[in-house]
Design a protein around this motif. Sequence first.
Motif, short mmCIF file in Angstrom:
data_model
loop_
_atom_site.label_atom_id
_atom_site.label_comp_id
_atom_site.label_asym_id
_atom_site.label_seq_id
_atom_site.Cartn_x
_atom_site.Cartn_y
_atom_site.Cartn_z
N VAL B 71 -36.24 -57.40 1.92
CA VAL B 71 -36.21 -57.21 3.20
C VAL B 71 -37.40 -55.90 3.40
O VAL B 71 -37.10 -54.98 2.85
N THR B 135 -38.60 -64.61 7.13
CA THR B 135 -38.03 -64.56 8.32
C THR B 135 -38.37 -62.94 9.13
O THR B 135 -38.17 -62.22 8.21
N LEU B 136 -38.51 -62.98 10.35
CA LEU B 136 -38.82 -61.86 10.85
C LEU B 136 -37.82 -61.16 11.73
O LEU B 136 -36.93 -62.10 12.51
N LYS B 137 -37.54 -60.09 11.72
CA LYS B 137 -36.39 -59.36 12.60
C LYS B 137 -37.23 -58.53 13.61
O LYS B 137 -38.15 -57.62 13.18
N SER B 144 -32.02 -56.98 19.29
CA SER B 144 -32.93 -57.55 18.16
C SER B 144 -32.73 -58.92 18.05
O SER B 144 -31.88 -59.30 18.68
N ARG B 145 -33.63 -59.65 17.46
CA ARG B 145 -33.53 -60.99 17.16
C ARG B 145 -34.07 -61.47 16.12
O ARG B 145 -35.27 -60.50 15.59
N THR B 146 -33.97 -62.49 15.35
CA THR B 146 -34.73 -63.02 14.42
C THR B 146 -35.29 -64.20 14.42
O THR B 146 -35.08 -65.11 15.37
N TYR B 149 -40.78 -66.84 10.50
CA TYR B 149 -42.06 -66.62 10.56
C TYR B 149 -43.18 -67.70 10.85
O TYR B 149 -43.95 -67.64 11.65
N VAL B 167 -42.13 -55.52 15.58
CA VAL B 167 -41.62 -56.13 14.26
C VAL B 167 -40.70 -55.14 13.75
O VAL B 167 -41.39 -53.94 13.37
N TYR B 168 -39.52 -55.30 13.24
CA TYR B 168 -38.81 -54.37 12.51
C TYR B 168 -38.75 -54.49 10.86
O TYR B 168 -39.23 -53.62 10.27
N SER B 169 -38.70 -55.79 10.70
CA SER B 169 -38.60 -56.21 9.19
C SER B 169 -39.01 -57.55 9.11
O SER B 169 -39.08 -58.47 9.81
N ALA B 171 -38.27 -60.68 6.17
CA ALA B 171 -37.26 -60.83 4.90
C ALA B 171 -37.84 -62.31 4.21
O ALA B 171 -38.16 -63.12 4.89
#
Lengths: 151, 285
Positions: B71, B135-137, B144-146, B149, B167-169, B171
Amino acid sequence: MIELNINGKPYTVDVPPMKRLLDVLREDLHLTGVKEGCGEGECGSCSVLFDGVLANSCLIPVLQAEGVEIGTIEGVAIGEQLAPIQQCFLEEGGAQCGICTPGMILATKHLLDKYPQPTLPQIQEGLAGNLCRCTGYSRIFAAVEAAAKLA
Amino acid sequence: MRANAAQYELIAPATLDDVLATLATGGYTPIAGGTEIMVALSAGRLPQKPLVSLQHLKELRFIETTAEAYVIGAGTTFSDIRHHAGLAADLPLLAGAASWTGSIANQNRGTLGGNLVNASPAADSPPALLAYEATLKLVSATGSRTMPYTAFHLGYKKTALLPGELVYSIAVPRIWTGYRSYTRKVGTRNAQAISKIALACLARIEENKIADIRIGAASLSAMPMRCAATESALLGQPVTSQTVEKARAALASEARPIDDIRSTAAYRAAVAGNLLEEFLQQLST
Ligand SMILES: Cc1cc2nc3c(=O)[nH]c(=O)nc-3n(C[C@H](O)[C@H](O)[C@H](O)COP(=O)(O)OP(=O)(O)OC[C@H]3O[C@@H](n4cnc5c(N)ncnc54)[C@H](O)[C@@H]3O)c2cc1C
Ligand code: FES
Ligand code: FES
Protein backbone atom coordinates in the motif's frame (compact mmCIF):
# COMPACT_ATOMS: atom_id res chain seq x y z
CA MET A 1 6.40 35.91 6.76
CA ILE A 2 8.11 32.72 5.70
CA GLU A 3 11.05 31.28 7.63
CA LEU A 4 13.78 29.56 5.70
CA ASN A 5 16.93 27.69 6.62
CA ILE A 6 19.60 28.03 3.96
CA ASN A 7 23.09 26.60 4.29
CA GLY A 8 22.46 26.31 8.02
CA LYS A 9 21.44 29.97 8.48
CA PRO A 10 17.93 31.20 9.32
CA TYR A 11 16.24 33.80 7.08
CA THR A 12 12.82 35.44 7.20
CA VAL A 13 11.24 36.66 3.97
CA ASP A 14 8.04 38.54 3.27
CA VAL A 15 7.05 37.17 -0.15
CA PRO A 16 3.99 35.56 -1.77
CA PRO A 17 3.78 31.84 -0.86
CA MET A 18 3.70 30.75 -4.53
CA LYS A 19 6.86 32.67 -5.41
CA ARG A 20 9.39 30.21 -6.77
CA LEU A 21 12.18 29.31 -4.34
CA LEU A 22 14.54 30.13 -7.24
CA ASP A 23 13.34 33.74 -7.33
CA VAL A 24 13.38 34.14 -3.55
CA LEU A 25 16.98 32.92 -3.42
CA ARG A 26 18.10 35.22 -6.22
CA GLU A 27 15.97 38.33 -5.77
CA ASP A 28 15.21 38.48 -2.06
CA LEU A 29 18.28 36.81 -0.56
CA HIS A 30 20.83 37.64 -3.28
CA LEU A 31 22.09 34.06 -3.35
CA THR A 32 22.69 34.23 -7.08
CA GLY A 33 24.69 31.02 -7.45
CA VAL A 34 21.40 29.36 -8.31
CA LYS A 35 20.57 30.05 -11.98
CA GLU A 36 17.48 30.03 -14.13
CA GLY A 37 17.82 28.11 -17.38
CA CYS A 38 14.50 26.73 -18.56
CA GLY A 39 12.14 27.45 -15.67
CA GLU A 40 10.43 24.10 -16.37
CA GLY A 41 12.39 21.42 -14.54
CA GLU A 42 14.37 20.33 -17.60
CA CYS A 43 17.86 21.79 -17.17
CA GLY A 44 18.92 21.60 -13.51
CA SER A 45 20.68 24.98 -13.43
CA CYS A 46 18.38 25.93 -10.53
CA SER A 47 19.35 22.84 -8.48
CA VAL A 48 19.34 23.02 -4.70
CA LEU A 49 19.60 20.40 -1.98
CA PHE A 50 16.21 20.04 -0.31
CA ASP A 51 16.61 18.20 3.00
CA GLY A 52 19.71 16.68 1.44
CA VAL A 53 18.21 15.58 -1.88
CA LEU A 54 18.55 17.21 -5.27
CA ALA A 55 15.57 19.34 -6.38
CA ASN A 56 14.84 22.01 -8.98
CA SER A 57 14.09 25.30 -7.19
CA CYS A 58 12.16 26.64 -10.21
CA LEU A 59 9.44 24.08 -9.39
CA ILE A 60 9.21 24.75 -5.63
CA PRO A 61 6.82 27.35 -4.23
CA VAL A 62 8.69 29.03 -1.39
CA LEU A 63 6.06 28.06 1.18
CA GLN A 64 6.94 24.39 0.57
CA ALA A 65 10.53 25.19 1.59
CA GLU A 66 9.53 26.27 5.10
CA GLY A 67 11.00 23.93 7.72
CA VAL A 68 13.31 22.34 5.14
CA GLU A 69 17.11 22.47 5.16
CA ILE A 70 18.03 24.12 1.87
CA GLY A 71 21.53 23.80 0.51
CA THR A 72 22.87 26.02 -2.30
CA ILE A 73 26.24 26.29 -4.00
CA GLU A 74 27.12 29.13 -1.59
CA GLY A 75 27.18 26.55 1.22
CA VAL A 76 29.52 24.09 -0.50
CA ALA A 77 32.91 25.76 -0.07
CA ILE A 78 34.61 25.54 3.31
CA GLY A 79 35.19 29.18 4.21
CA GLU A 80 37.37 30.66 1.48
CA GLN A 81 38.55 27.22 0.40
CA LEU A 82 36.93 25.26 -2.43
CA ALA A 83 35.37 21.93 -1.52
CA PRO A 84 36.98 18.86 -3.16
CA ILE A 85 34.19 18.58 -5.77
CA GLN A 86 34.65 22.22 -6.77
CA GLN A 87 38.43 21.79 -6.95
CA CYS A 88 37.97 18.77 -9.23
CA PHE A 89 35.64 20.67 -11.59
CA LEU A 90 38.27 23.40 -11.78
CA GLU A 91 41.20 21.08 -12.39
CA GLU A 92 39.45 18.79 -14.89
CA GLY A 93 38.07 21.70 -16.93
CA GLY A 94 34.52 20.78 -15.94
CA ALA A 95 33.27 24.37 -16.19
CA GLN A 96 33.27 27.00 -18.92
CA CYS A 97 30.61 29.71 -18.79
CA GLY A 98 29.56 28.40 -15.39
CA ILE A 99 25.80 28.62 -15.78
CA CYS A 100 25.29 24.90 -15.25
CA THR A 101 28.15 24.49 -12.77
CA PRO A 102 26.42 25.16 -9.43
CA GLY A 103 23.76 22.63 -10.39
CA MET A 104 26.33 20.13 -11.64
CA ILE A 105 28.23 20.38 -8.36
CA LEU A 106 25.12 19.94 -6.22
CA ALA A 107 24.01 17.00 -8.39
CA THR A 108 27.48 15.51 -7.91
CA LYS A 109 27.25 16.03 -4.15
CA HIS A 110 23.87 14.26 -4.09
CA LEU A 111 25.25 11.43 -6.25
CA LEU A 112 28.38 10.90 -4.13
CA ASP A 113 26.32 10.95 -0.90
CA LYS A 114 24.39 7.98 -2.28
CA TYR A 115 27.11 6.22 -4.28
CA PRO A 116 30.57 7.24 -3.01
CA GLN A 117 32.20 5.25 -5.84
CA PRO A 118 29.72 5.62 -8.71
CA THR A 119 29.93 3.68 -11.96
CA LEU A 120 29.85 5.68 -15.21
CA PRO A 121 26.15 4.81 -15.80
CA GLN A 122 25.38 6.00 -12.25
CA ILE A 123 27.20 9.28 -12.96
CA GLN A 124 25.34 9.67 -16.26
CA GLU A 125 21.99 9.04 -14.59
CA GLY A 126 22.78 11.23 -11.57
CA LEU A 127 23.65 14.19 -13.80
CA ALA A 128 21.11 13.52 -16.57
CA GLY A 129 18.82 16.29 -15.31
CA ASN A 130 21.62 18.86 -15.57
CA LEU A 131 22.23 20.23 -19.03
CA CYS A 132 25.48 21.91 -20.07
CA ARG A 133 25.73 23.73 -23.36
CA CYS A 134 29.43 24.46 -23.47
CA THR A 135 31.87 22.29 -21.53
CA GLY A 136 30.96 18.88 -22.87
CA TYR A 137 29.97 16.05 -20.59
CA SER A 138 33.18 14.02 -20.73
CA ARG A 139 35.12 16.65 -18.78
CA ILE A 140 32.28 16.94 -16.31
CA PHE A 141 32.21 13.15 -15.82
CA ALA A 142 35.99 13.21 -15.38
CA ALA A 143 35.57 15.82 -12.65
CA VAL A 144 33.02 13.63 -10.87
CA GLU A 145 35.31 10.60 -11.13
CA ALA A 146 38.21 12.63 -9.74
CA ALA A 147 36.03 13.82 -6.84
CA ALA A 148 34.99 10.23 -6.09
CA LYS A 149 38.65 9.18 -5.95
CA LEU A 150 39.34 11.81 -3.29
CA ALA A 151 36.49 10.59 -1.08
CA MET B 1 4.25 34.41 -20.30
CA ARG B 2 4.95 33.43 -16.73
CA ALA B 3 2.13 34.10 -14.32
CA ASN B 4 2.59 36.49 -11.42
CA ALA B 5 3.06 34.34 -8.31
CA ALA B 6 1.60 37.10 -6.16
CA GLN B 7 -1.80 36.41 -7.70
CA TYR B 8 -1.93 32.92 -6.22
CA GLU B 9 -2.74 31.90 -2.68
CA LEU B 10 -1.07 28.81 -1.17
CA ILE B 11 -1.67 27.35 2.26
CA ALA B 12 -0.25 24.32 4.05
CA PRO B 13 -2.62 23.13 6.79
CA ALA B 14 -0.85 20.93 9.35
CA THR B 15 -2.82 17.69 9.01
CA LEU B 16 -4.63 15.67 6.36
CA ASP B 17 -7.94 16.37 8.11
CA ASP B 18 -7.30 20.11 7.92
CA VAL B 19 -6.41 19.80 4.22
CA LEU B 20 -9.62 17.84 3.55
CA ALA B 21 -11.66 20.45 5.44
CA THR B 22 -10.08 23.15 3.26
CA LEU B 23 -10.85 21.20 0.09
CA ALA B 24 -14.46 20.73 1.24
CA THR B 25 -14.96 24.51 1.12
CA GLY B 26 -14.52 24.27 -2.65
CA GLY B 27 -12.26 26.00 -5.12
CA TYR B 28 -8.85 24.82 -3.87
CA THR B 29 -6.35 22.92 -6.04
CA PRO B 30 -3.99 20.48 -4.31
CA ILE B 31 -0.26 20.73 -4.99
CA ALA B 32 2.01 17.83 -4.04
CA GLY B 33 5.54 17.75 -5.54
CA GLY B 34 4.57 20.59 -7.89
CA THR B 35 6.32 19.12 -10.93
CA GLU B 36 3.17 19.55 -13.01
CA ILE B 37 1.58 22.54 -11.26
CA MET B 38 4.71 24.70 -11.22
CA VAL B 39 5.38 24.03 -14.90
CA ALA B 40 1.80 25.15 -15.60
CA LEU B 41 2.43 28.27 -13.47
CA SER B 42 5.61 29.07 -15.42
CA ALA B 43 3.79 28.61 -18.70
CA GLY B 44 1.00 30.92 -17.56
CA ARG B 45 -1.65 28.20 -17.83
CA LEU B 46 -2.39 27.50 -14.15
CA PRO B 47 -6.00 28.48 -13.38
CA GLN B 48 -6.05 31.31 -10.87
CA LYS B 49 -7.39 29.40 -7.90
CA PRO B 50 -6.00 29.10 -4.37
CA LEU B 51 -3.76 26.10 -3.75
CA VAL B 52 -3.37 23.78 -0.80
CA SER B 53 -0.08 21.96 -0.24
CA LEU B 54 0.13 18.21 0.39
CA GLN B 55 3.91 17.97 0.22
CA HIS B 56 4.50 18.21 3.99
CA LEU B 57 1.87 15.61 4.95
CA LYS B 58 3.69 12.57 6.34
CA GLU B 59 0.25 10.87 6.38
CA LEU B 60 0.39 10.62 2.58
CA ARG B 61 4.01 9.47 2.26
CA PHE B 62 4.42 5.81 3.22
CA ILE B 63 4.93 2.34 1.82
CA GLU B 64 3.20 -0.39 3.83
CA THR B 65 3.81 -4.07 3.21
CA THR B 66 1.15 -6.60 4.14
CA ALA B 67 0.92 -10.28 3.25
CA GLU B 68 -1.46 -9.49 0.36
CA ALA B 69 -0.41 -6.10 -0.93
CA TYR B 70 1.89 -3.13 -1.01
CA VAL B 71 0.00 0.00 0.00
CA ILE B 72 1.68 3.16 -1.27
CA GLY B 73 0.69 6.62 0.01
CA ALA B 74 -0.23 9.07 -2.76
CA GLY B 75 2.50 11.47 -1.57
CA THR B 76 5.24 8.87 -2.02
CA THR B 77 7.94 10.08 -4.42
CA PHE B 78 9.39 8.14 -7.34
CA SER B 79 12.71 8.04 -5.48
CA ASP B 80 10.99 6.45 -2.46
CA ILE B 81 9.50 3.82 -4.79
CA ARG B 82 12.57 2.91 -6.79
CA HIS B 83 14.78 2.66 -3.69
CA HIS B 84 12.32 0.46 -1.75
CA ALA B 85 13.81 -3.03 -1.78
CA GLY B 86 10.45 -4.85 -1.64
CA LEU B 87 8.89 -2.87 -4.48
CA ALA B 88 12.02 -3.18 -6.61
CA ALA B 89 11.98 -6.97 -6.16
CA ASP B 90 8.23 -7.68 -6.38
CA LEU B 91 6.86 -4.89 -8.60
CA PRO B 92 9.53 -4.38 -11.26
CA LEU B 93 7.08 -2.68 -13.64
CA LEU B 94 6.34 0.06 -11.09
CA ALA B 95 9.92 0.40 -9.84
CA GLY B 96 11.07 0.59 -13.46
CA ALA B 97 8.54 3.31 -14.29
CA ALA B 98 9.62 5.30 -11.20
CA SER B 99 13.27 5.04 -12.26
CA TRP B 100 12.63 6.76 -15.60
CA THR B 101 10.08 9.39 -14.61
CA GLY B 102 12.27 12.36 -15.47
CA SER B 103 15.61 13.20 -13.85
CA ILE B 104 16.73 12.35 -10.32
CA ALA B 105 15.64 15.83 -9.19
CA ASN B 106 12.20 15.18 -10.69
CA GLN B 107 11.98 11.77 -9.02
CA ASN B 108 12.87 13.35 -5.66
CA ARG B 109 9.82 15.65 -5.85
CA GLY B 110 7.24 14.06 -8.15
CA THR B 111 4.65 11.84 -6.46
CA LEU B 112 2.73 8.76 -7.53
CA GLY B 113 -0.58 10.44 -6.64
CA GLY B 114 0.30 13.50 -8.74
CA ASN B 115 1.14 11.28 -11.71
CA LEU B 116 -2.24 9.49 -11.56
CA VAL B 117 -4.36 12.60 -10.98
CA ASN B 118 -2.57 14.62 -13.62
CA ALA B 119 -3.73 11.75 -15.85
CA SER B 120 -1.56 12.36 -18.87
CA PRO B 121 -2.04 9.57 -21.45
CA ALA B 122 1.78 9.47 -21.68
CA ALA B 123 2.47 9.13 -17.92
CA ASP B 124 4.78 6.33 -16.85
CA SER B 125 3.21 4.76 -13.75
CA PRO B 126 -0.32 4.12 -15.10
CA PRO B 127 0.55 1.24 -17.47
CA ALA B 128 2.24 -0.62 -14.61
CA LEU B 129 -0.62 -0.01 -12.18
CA LEU B 130 -3.18 -1.08 -14.80
CA ALA B 131 -1.29 -4.34 -15.38
CA TYR B 132 -0.98 -4.96 -11.62
CA GLU B 133 -4.70 -4.24 -11.11
CA ALA B 134 -4.08 -1.69 -8.37
CA THR B 135 -6.85 -0.38 -6.12
CA LEU B 136 -7.13 3.28 -5.14
CA LYS B 137 -8.31 4.64 -1.83
CA LEU B 138 -9.87 8.10 -2.18
CA VAL B 139 -10.58 10.36 0.80
CA SER B 140 -12.63 13.48 1.42
CA ALA B 141 -13.93 15.37 4.44
CA THR B 142 -16.99 13.12 4.43
CA GLY B 143 -15.30 9.72 4.25
CA SER B 144 -13.41 7.39 1.98
CA ARG B 145 -14.04 4.94 -0.85
CA THR B 146 -12.01 2.43 -2.80
CA MET B 147 -12.07 1.92 -6.54
CA PRO B 148 -10.24 -0.35 -8.97
CA TYR B 149 -7.61 1.71 -10.76
CA THR B 150 -8.96 0.43 -14.08
CA ALA B 151 -12.11 2.53 -13.38
CA PHE B 152 -10.21 5.75 -12.55
CA HIS B 153 -9.41 7.19 -15.98
CA LEU B 154 -12.50 8.34 -17.86
CA GLY B 155 -11.09 10.23 -20.83
CA TYR B 156 -8.41 12.69 -21.83
CA LYS B 157 -7.11 14.07 -18.50
CA LYS B 158 -10.47 13.15 -16.95
CA THR B 159 -10.65 11.01 -13.82
CA ALA B 160 -13.30 9.69 -11.44
CA LEU B 161 -11.99 11.93 -8.64
CA LEU B 162 -14.79 14.11 -7.19
CA PRO B 163 -14.37 17.75 -6.10
CA GLY B 164 -12.92 17.82 -2.60
CA GLU B 165 -11.45 14.33 -2.94
CA LEU B 166 -7.80 13.29 -2.73
CA VAL B 167 -6.09 10.09 -3.70
CA TYR B 168 -4.98 8.69 -0.35
CA SER B 169 -3.22 5.47 -1.35
CA ILE B 170 -2.59 2.94 -4.09
CA ALA B 171 -2.70 -0.77 -3.19
CA VAL B 172 -0.96 -3.28 -5.42
CA PRO B 173 -1.59 -7.01 -4.82
CA ARG B 174 1.43 -9.26 -4.24
CA ILE B 175 0.48 -12.22 -6.41
CA TRP B 176 3.14 -12.12 -9.09
CA THR B 177 5.33 -15.08 -8.25
CA GLY B 178 5.76 -17.07 -11.46
CA TYR B 179 4.88 -14.10 -13.71
CA ARG B 180 7.23 -12.80 -16.37
CA SER B 181 7.27 -9.05 -16.68
CA TYR B 182 8.28 -6.71 -19.46
CA THR B 183 8.29 -2.94 -19.67
CA ARG B 184 9.81 -0.56 -22.12
CA LYS B 185 9.47 3.15 -22.78
CA VAL B 186 10.32 4.70 -26.11
CA GLY B 187 11.01 8.44 -26.07
CA THR B 188 13.41 10.91 -27.60
CA ARG B 189 15.78 10.83 -24.66
CA ASN B 190 14.95 7.56 -22.95
CA ALA B 191 14.43 8.18 -19.25
CA GLN B 192 14.41 11.94 -19.47
CA ALA B 193 11.68 12.55 -21.98
CA ILE B 194 7.95 11.99 -21.81
CA SER B 195 7.23 8.72 -23.62
CA LYS B 196 6.08 8.46 -27.21
CA ILE B 197 4.90 4.99 -26.35
CA ALA B 198 5.28 2.61 -23.39
CA LEU B 199 4.06 -0.88 -22.52
CA ALA B 200 3.96 -2.69 -19.18
CA CYS B 201 3.18 -6.41 -19.46
CA LEU B 202 2.80 -9.41 -17.16
CA ALA B 203 2.25 -13.01 -18.20
CA ARG B 204 2.16 -16.47 -16.68
CA ILE B 205 2.94 -19.49 -18.85
CA GLU B 206 1.53 -22.92 -18.04
CA GLU B 207 2.14 -25.97 -20.19
CA ASN B 208 3.51 -23.79 -22.96
CA LYS B 209 0.35 -21.70 -23.10
CA ILE B 210 -0.36 -18.18 -21.87
CA ALA B 211 -2.39 -18.82 -18.71
CA ASP B 212 -2.69 -15.17 -17.68
CA ILE B 213 -1.77 -11.92 -19.40
CA ARG B 214 -2.07 -8.19 -18.55
CA ILE B 215 -0.95 -5.36 -20.78
CA GLY B 216 -0.99 -1.68 -19.84
CA ALA B 217 -0.04 1.03 -22.34
CA ALA B 218 0.83 4.72 -22.39
CA SER B 219 0.13 7.01 -25.35
CA LEU B 220 -1.97 4.42 -27.21
CA SER B 221 -5.20 6.34 -26.59
CA ALA B 222 -6.42 9.55 -24.99
CA MET B 223 -5.89 7.99 -21.56
CA PRO B 224 -3.73 5.26 -20.03
CA MET B 225 -5.19 1.98 -21.26
CA ARG B 226 -5.40 -1.70 -20.51
CA CYS B 227 -5.24 -3.62 -23.81
CA ALA B 228 -8.19 -5.96 -23.31
CA ALA B 229 -8.59 -7.13 -26.92
CA THR B 230 -4.90 -7.96 -27.19
CA GLU B 231 -5.08 -9.84 -23.91
CA SER B 232 -8.02 -11.97 -25.14
CA ALA B 233 -6.20 -12.72 -28.39
CA LEU B 234 -3.33 -14.12 -26.33
CA LEU B 235 -5.06 -15.87 -23.44
CA GLY B 236 -4.81 -19.67 -23.61
CA GLN B 237 -2.62 -19.54 -26.73
CA PRO B 238 0.84 -21.00 -27.26
CA VAL B 239 3.44 -18.37 -28.20
CA THR B 240 3.77 -19.08 -31.92
CA SER B 241 4.28 -16.75 -34.87
CA GLN B 242 0.54 -16.99 -35.66
CA THR B 243 -0.29 -15.92 -32.11
CA VAL B 244 2.10 -12.99 -32.42
CA GLU B 245 0.43 -11.92 -35.68
CA LYS B 246 -3.05 -12.17 -34.13
CA ALA B 247 -1.96 -10.22 -31.08
CA ARG B 248 -0.40 -7.49 -33.23
CA ALA B 249 -3.64 -7.23 -35.21
CA ALA B 250 -5.70 -7.04 -32.01
CA LEU B 251 -3.44 -4.31 -30.63
CA ALA B 252 -3.67 -2.34 -33.87
CA SER B 253 -7.47 -2.63 -33.76
CA GLU B 254 -7.87 -1.37 -30.18
CA ALA B 255 -5.16 1.30 -30.24
CA ARG B 256 -6.37 4.88 -30.79
CA PRO B 257 -3.08 6.72 -30.65
CA ILE B 258 -2.95 10.46 -31.12
CA ASP B 259 -0.85 12.66 -33.38
CA ASP B 260 0.92 15.28 -31.31
CA ILE B 261 4.17 17.21 -31.06
CA ARG B 262 5.99 14.16 -29.73
CA SER B 263 5.01 11.67 -32.42
CA THR B 264 2.45 10.48 -34.96
CA ALA B 265 -0.34 7.95 -34.51
CA ALA B 266 1.12 5.68 -37.19
CA TYR B 267 4.56 5.62 -35.51
CA ARG B 268 3.01 4.92 -32.12
CA ALA B 269 0.88 2.03 -33.41
CA ALA B 270 3.85 0.47 -35.23
CA VAL B 271 6.19 0.75 -32.26
CA ALA B 272 3.56 -0.60 -29.86
CA GLY B 273 3.27 -3.69 -32.08
CA ASN B 274 7.05 -4.09 -32.05
CA LEU B 275 7.22 -3.83 -28.27
CA LEU B 276 4.44 -6.40 -27.93
CA GLU B 277 6.30 -8.74 -30.24
CA GLU B 278 9.53 -8.26 -28.26
CA PHE B 279 7.67 -9.20 -25.07
CA LEU B 280 6.11 -12.30 -26.66
CA GLN B 281 9.46 -13.41 -28.03
CA GLN B 282 10.94 -13.17 -24.54
CA LEU B 283 8.09 -15.36 -23.28
CA SER B 284 8.91 -18.11 -25.72
CA THR B 285 12.52 -18.39 -24.56
C1 LIG C 1 11.32 17.85 -16.35
C2 LIG C 1 10.14 16.94 -16.12
C3 LIG C 1 10.19 15.64 -16.58
C4 LIG C 1 9.10 14.78 -16.39
N1 LIG C 1 9.18 13.50 -16.84
C5 LIG C 1 8.14 12.66 -16.66
C6 LIG C 1 8.20 11.32 -17.16
O1 LIG C 1 9.21 10.89 -17.74
N2 LIG C 1 7.11 10.52 -16.97
C7 LIG C 1 6.00 10.95 -16.33
O2 LIG C 1 5.06 10.19 -16.18
N3 LIG C 1 5.90 12.22 -15.84
C8 LIG C 1 6.95 13.08 -16.01
N4 LIG C 1 6.87 14.37 -15.52
C9 LIG C 1 5.62 14.84 -14.93
C10 LIG C 1 5.52 14.84 -13.38
O3 LIG C 1 6.79 14.83 -12.79
C11 LIG C 1 4.70 13.67 -12.85
O4 LIG C 1 3.42 13.65 -13.43
C12 LIG C 1 4.58 13.69 -11.32
O5 LIG C 1 4.15 12.43 -10.89
C13 LIG C 1 3.59 14.73 -10.80
O6 LIG C 1 3.54 14.62 -9.39
P1 LIG C 1 3.60 15.92 -8.44
O7 LIG C 1 3.46 15.46 -7.04
O8 LIG C 1 4.80 16.71 -8.75
O9 LIG C 1 2.30 16.67 -8.98
P2 LIG C 1 1.72 18.15 -8.74
O10 LIG C 1 2.25 19.05 -9.77
O11 LIG C 1 1.87 18.54 -7.33
O12 LIG C 1 0.19 17.81 -9.03
C14 LIG C 1 -0.23 17.27 -10.27
C15 LIG C 1 -1.76 17.14 -10.27
O13 LIG C 1 -2.19 16.16 -9.35
C16 LIG C 1 -3.04 16.73 -8.34
N5 LIG C 1 -2.72 16.00 -7.13
C17 LIG C 1 -1.47 15.75 -6.63
N6 LIG C 1 -1.55 14.89 -5.58
C18 LIG C 1 -2.87 14.59 -5.42
C19 LIG C 1 -3.59 13.74 -4.52
N7 LIG C 1 -2.97 13.01 -3.56
N8 LIG C 1 -4.93 13.66 -4.65
C20 LIG C 1 -5.57 14.39 -5.61
N9 LIG C 1 -4.94 15.19 -6.49
C21 LIG C 1 -3.61 15.29 -6.40
C22 LIG C 1 -2.77 18.21 -8.38
O14 LIG C 1 -3.89 18.95 -7.97
C23 LIG C 1 -2.46 18.43 -9.86
O15 LIG C 1 -3.64 18.50 -10.59
C24 LIG C 1 7.94 15.25 -15.71
C25 LIG C 1 7.91 16.56 -15.23
C26 LIG C 1 8.99 17.41 -15.43
C27 LIG C 1 8.93 18.82 -14.92
S1 FES D 1 15.56 26.45 -14.41
FE1 FES D 1 14.90 24.92 -13.08
S2 FES D 1 15.30 23.12 -14.15
FE2 FES D 1 15.80 24.65 -15.62
S1 FES E 1 29.66 25.46 -18.49
FE1 FES E 1 28.35 26.64 -19.74
S2 FES E 1 26.48 25.54 -19.57
FE2 FES E 1 27.87 24.22 -18.64
